[in-house]
Design an enzyme around this catalytic site. Structure first.
Site, PDB file in Angstrom:
ATOM      1  N   GLU A   4     -11.326 -36.627  16.602  1.00  0.00           N
ATOM      2  CA  GLU A   4     -12.712 -36.378  17.003  1.00  0.00           C
ATOM      3  C   GLU A   4     -12.919 -36.828  18.452  1.00  0.00           C
ATOM      4  OE1 GLU A   4     -15.131 -34.738  15.132  1.00  0.00           O
ATOM      5  OE2 GLU A   4     -15.622 -34.791  17.249  1.00  0.00           O
TER       6      GLU A   4
ATOM      7  N   LYS B 192      -5.513 -37.841  21.565  1.00  0.00           N
ATOM      8  CA  LYS B 192      -6.771 -38.568  21.347  1.00  0.00           C
ATOM      9  C   LYS B 192      -6.735 -39.919  22.089  1.00  0.00           C
ATOM     10  CE  LYS B 192     -10.417 -40.367  19.742  1.00  0.00           C
ATOM     11  NZ  LYS B 192     -11.765 -40.005  20.000  1.00  0.00           N
TER      12      LYS B 192
ATOM     13  N   CYS C 193     -14.116 -47.797  20.769  1.00  0.00           N
ATOM     14  CA  CYS C 193     -12.875 -47.020  20.924  1.00  0.00           C
ATOM     15  C   CYS C 193     -12.014 -47.331  22.138  1.00  0.00           C
ATOM     16  CB  CYS C 193     -13.222 -45.545  20.939  1.00  0.00           C
ATOM     17  SG  CYS C 193     -14.071 -45.080  19.444  1.00  0.00           S
TER      18      CYS C 193
END
Ligand code: UGA
Length: 450
Positions: free
Chosen positions: A150, A205, A261
């Site tokens: 994502e 990612k 993150c």
């Protein structure tokens, strides 16, 4: 998942969690009790909940019914054991895979949504296949594992999901890839769907986040150089961002990046690089985190220095505690370090945030509201009324770039403060002209006062 349910009315989407409280909150009749504040999310949830979108703790039956399962669990940095402080803790991914292995029926596609270290799909596959080898069931289950990380950012999640720059699908099972693509293409054009091998997808990612964080640390390091030399960071940003090869985005200097993150993913990247013996590569990426920590620290140090080395008993108003605007998320927020440093130096803080609760702040800094810190005598309390809290304050520090702070009547606010007073603008939300008009000292990131 809510956006998938919105675009695919014929698909039943069930979100499962072991946390009963969380599921209850998602099912709450009162929309203000949904567990996450995210612009636009409430509308999407309310539009689809009970039709084709469900929130449940019935993990067993939900897995059994599912044709496709998205693993979207947390992968925090390990705090103990091998790789502690760097590697991602995969215990939730692993336990999810075990639950899928146990309860799935027929053929199931597993989509890895969580940000994971490279080759995690292999771990999932191993767990699923092993369970089948050891199973005595006559009806054998089969699985396909895909990676589809994502890329949404908090605060703009719905917008990002509606119109992503790209969607990645990593894997080798063509049939499974086709089925997953068919979901995304309900609202995303096919050219935006990039097919890769599973490791490229997992690694991309991490690298996307590392590159984004790298831009922030780069510009933050230059903000300090601007303060030292007399250059102006905003002018530098404009000058370099106008070069199309560099681009304008993600060049806003600030108190350091936060969120769940960037730090975790870079630590993970550093760990993987070291694991493969690439010490120089690991050291290179680790510098981004050093600069980020340094930026937070240099801001709290600078505030203390402006008060000639002590903020003991000084009343300081902190504007913003979330790691960025439009979210109530406080994970790794730069405010945590800055607030802790000021309390450690004896300051009395009044903390405001339009979306973060006092309870959340308490959890992050480990000191109860209005409790006096035993060693430094510093303290904090929640400031719901900024104007009222500014009365007799010695400083105001802007830490999060909420729009409401841009609309404050600074003339009025400054008049309430105890002189000599300071404004510290770590997000560059005021124009220098505006600040120059105030009968007050100010410091703005990346510039020296005219
Ligand atoms: C980030 C990435 O932007 C997403 O693409 C990714 O999917 C997500 O992490 C994730 O891995 O889940 P997020 O952390 O939600 O998204 O928010 P960002 O907008 O990236 O901001 C991160 C931090 O950087 C914030 O503290 C923000 O204030 C700071 N920042 C951002 C700056 O200081 N300057 C900038 O120019 C941009």
């Amino acid at each position: 998942m809510a956006v998938i349910s919105d675009h695919c009315q014929d698909i039943k989407v069930t979100l499962v969690d072991t946390d009963i409280k969380k599921i209850k909150a998602w099912n709450s009749e009162d929309p203000s009790r949904l567990p996450i504040y995210e612009p636009g999310l409430q509308e999407v949830v309310l539009r689809n909940r009970g039709n084709n979108l469900f929130f449940s703790t019935d993990i067993k039956n939900s897995i059994r019914e599912a044709d496709m399962i998205f693993i979207s669990v947390n992968t925090p940095t390990k705090i103990k054991g091998l790789g502690a402080g760097y590697a991602s803790d995969l215990k939730w991914v692993e336990s999810s895979a075990r639950q899928v292995a146990e309860h799935a029926a027929g053929h199931t596609i597993i989509v890895e949504k969580s940000t994971v270290p490279v080759r995690t799909a292999e771990l999932i596959e191993e767990i699923l296949n092993r369970s089948q080898m050891e199973s005595k069931d006559i009806d054998k289950k089969t699985f396909s594992v895909l990676s589809s990380p994502e890329f949404l950012a908090e605060g703009t999640a719905i917008k990002d999901l509606e119109n992503p720059d790209r969607v990645l699908i990593g894997g080798s099972d063509k049939k499974a890839i086709k089925l997953l693509s068919a979901i995304y293409t309900r609202w995303i054009s096919e050219e935006k769907i990039l097919l890769t091998n599973v490791w490229s997808s997992e690694l991309s990612k991490l690298i996307a986040n590392a590159f984004l964080a790298q831009r922030i640390s780069s510009i933050n390091s230059i903000s300090a150089l601007c303060e030292a030399t007399g250059a102006d960071i905003q002018e530098v940003v404009k000058a370099i961002g106008s070069d199309q090869r560099i681009g304008k985005k993600f060049l806003s200097p600030g108190p350091g990046f936060g969120g769940s993150c960037f730090q975790k993913d870079i630590l993970n990247l550093v760990y993987i690089s070291r694991f493969y013996g690439l010490e120089i590569v690991a050291n290179y990426w680790e510098q981004i985190l050093f600069i980020n920590d340094w930026q937070k620290k240099r801001i709290s140090t600078l505030i203390i220095e402006k008060f000639f080395g002590t903020v003991s008993n000084k009343k300081i108003v902190i504007l913003g505690f979330a790691f960025k605007s439009y979210t109530n998320d406080t994970r790794e927020s730069p405010a945590i370090q800055i607030v802790k440093d000021l309390i450690e130096n004896g300051a009395r803080l009044y903390i405001n945030d339009p979306k973060v609760s006092a309870h959340q702040i308490e959890k992050e800094i480990g000191l109860k509201e209005m409790e006096i810190d035993k060693i430094s005598s510093g303290s904090w309390q929640f400031a719901s009324d900024i104007l009222f809290s500014a009365k007799d304050s010695d400083a105001i520090v802007v830490v999060t770039e909420w729009n409401v702070y841009k609309e404050i009547n600074w003339q009025e606010l400054a008049s309430k403060m105890r002189k000599p007073a300071w404004i510290f603008d770590t997000r560059i939300i005021f124009s220098k002209e505006e600040l120059n008009c105030l009968d007050i000292n100010y410091w703005q990131l990346g510039t020296i006062k005219d």
